[in-house]
Design an enzyme around this catalytic site. Structure first.
Site, PDB file in Angstrom:
ATOM      1  N   HIS A  36      72.781  56.066 -76.754  1.00  0.00           N
ATOM      2  CA  HIS A  36      73.500  56.355 -77.990  1.00  0.00           C
ATOM      3  C   HIS A  36      73.075  55.357 -79.061  1.00  0.00           C
ATOM      4  O   HIS A  36      73.030  54.150 -78.825  1.00  0.00           O
ATOM      5  CB  HIS A  36      75.001  56.263 -77.744  1.00  0.00           C
ATOM      6  CG  HIS A  36      75.840  56.350 -78.975  1.00  0.00           C
ATOM      7  ND1 HIS A  36      75.635  57.309 -79.942  1.00  0.00           N
ATOM      8  CD2 HIS A  36      76.890  55.589 -79.404  1.00  0.00           C
ATOM      9  CE1 HIS A  36      76.527  57.140 -80.908  1.00  0.00           C
ATOM     10  NE2 HIS A  36      77.284  56.101 -80.606  1.00  0.00           N
ATOM     11  N   CYS A  43      81.195  60.387 -79.838  1.00  0.00           N
ATOM     12  CA  CYS A  43      79.766  60.123 -79.688  1.00  0.00           C
ATOM     13  C   CYS A  43      79.217  60.569 -78.338  1.00  0.00           C
ATOM     14  O   CYS A  43      78.005  60.695 -78.173  1.00  0.00           O
ATOM     15  CB  CYS A  43      79.481  58.642 -79.901  1.00  0.00           C
ATOM     16  SG  CYS A  43      79.964  58.029 -81.543  1.00  0.00           S
ATOM     17  N   ASN A  93      74.349  55.834 -87.133  1.00  0.00           N
ATOM     18  CA  ASN A  93      75.083  56.431 -86.021  1.00  0.00           C
ATOM     19  C   ASN A  93      75.516  57.839 -86.414  1.00  0.00           C
ATOM     20  O   ASN A  93      76.427  58.015 -87.228  1.00  0.00           O
ATOM     21  CB  ASN A  93      76.302  55.562 -85.684  1.00  0.00           C
ATOM     22  CG  ASN A  93      77.084  56.085 -84.494  1.00  0.00           C
ATOM     23  OD1 ASN A  93      76.855  57.185 -84.020  1.00  0.00           O
ATOM     24  ND2 ASN A  93      78.041  55.292 -84.028  1.00  0.00           N
TER      25      ASN A  93
END
Length: 295
Positions: free
Chosen positions: A222, A88, A252
């Site tokens: 994020h 990520c 996500n």
């Protein structure tokens, strides 16, 4: 498919919808689409691009790199191309690398892409993970400039002591073990680490640039889940109206979350020319990073 409900997912994660790529779509397809938009918005020719960095942990294949497929798809024949595997945190790893390469004087124009198709590595029988991840891609053209804008400070880090896949990762599919190629995650531990590491990374670039939290116009974290985002904002002392959130629409998307959010913030007018933006992320590895930039 699993013992959950729409209400449970919304309350625990803040996610209300996601995008899932079709079976015949690969990560490079999404990356190419995003790259073309970035190239158009930057008003450059693909032949001007000297380096392509694609951040992904869901590559088309182990090799060749997904970046090479992107190079072919956009016609950037003059570019070198390679993938970045930082989960990520991948897009901010790419920005940090692009920033350093451009400051070295060896490159002037670099395409940084973050793209993932997680639906193909999710265990759809595991409610701890199958409700979280979505598919998507975003891209940015990074160029040298004499103006007082762009990347002001950047920082990336990692801690291999947390590389155990029981925390977050895929236990197999590589050379160590060729099977069991579905994602696993210890959500409780990931939460604790994320809400500690992202504020620390953010504070580090603020110190580099001698900037205070009060100077930041918009925080783009994020988009892991709403609880993590809110906790990071609280620890940094950022008011909610200065924290950009779109996890509710996309879930996500791993390496793509920050660049998708940045693109949307600009399109919506939440991020305007002259604004000071703070981008921060973390991912499996563990990896983390932050970037301070002025539009």
């Amino acid at each position: 498919m699993v013992d959950t409900s729409d209400e449970w997912i919304r309350q625990r994660t803040g996610i209300s919808e996601r995008r899932i790529a079709e079976d015949d779509v690969a990560t490079s397809d999404l990356c190419i689409h995003a790259a073309r938009w970035a190239i158009k918005n930057a008003h450059i020719d693909p032949l001007d691009i000297e380096m392509i960095l694609v951040a992904t942990v869901t590559p088309d294949r182990f090799f060749p790199s997904t970046a090479c497929y992107v190079q072919k798809g956009i016609g950037a024949k003059n570019a070198a191309a390679m993938d970045i595997s930082a989960a990520c945190a991948g897009f901010l790893y790419g920005l940090d690398l692009a920033d350093g390469l451009i400051r070295s004087g060896r490159y002037n124009t670099i395409l940084v892409v973050g793209g993932e198709i997680f639906n193909k590595i999710v265990d759809w029988n595991d409610r701890n993970t199958c409700v979280l991840f979505g598919d998507g891609a975003g891209a940015a053209v990074v160029q040298a400039t004499d103006e007082s804008k762009g990347i002001l400070a950047s920082y990336i880090g990692s801690d291999g002591d947390y590389a155990d896949v029981d925390l977050l990762g895929i236990p197999a599919g590589g050379s160590r073990m060729p099977k069991l190629d579905k994602i696993q995650m210890n959500g409780r531990e990931v939460f604790k680490l994320g809400v500690r590491l992202m504020p620390e990374a953010a504070q580090r670039v603020l110190r580099q640039a001698n900037v205070s939290v009060e100077d930041i116009d918009l925080l783009i974290p994020h988009q892991a889940n709403l609880r993590i985002i809110e906790a990071v904002g609280d620890r940094l002392g950022m008011p909610r109206e200065k924290v950009y959130i779109n996890v509710d629409k996309y879930g996500n998307t791993s390496a793509a979350t920050v660049i998708i959010a940045l693109d949307e913030a600009i399109r919506e007018g939440r991020a305007k020319p002259g604004d000071l933006l703070l981008l921060v992320t973390f991912g499996a590895g563990l990896t983390w990073g932050s970037t301070l930039l002025r539009l």
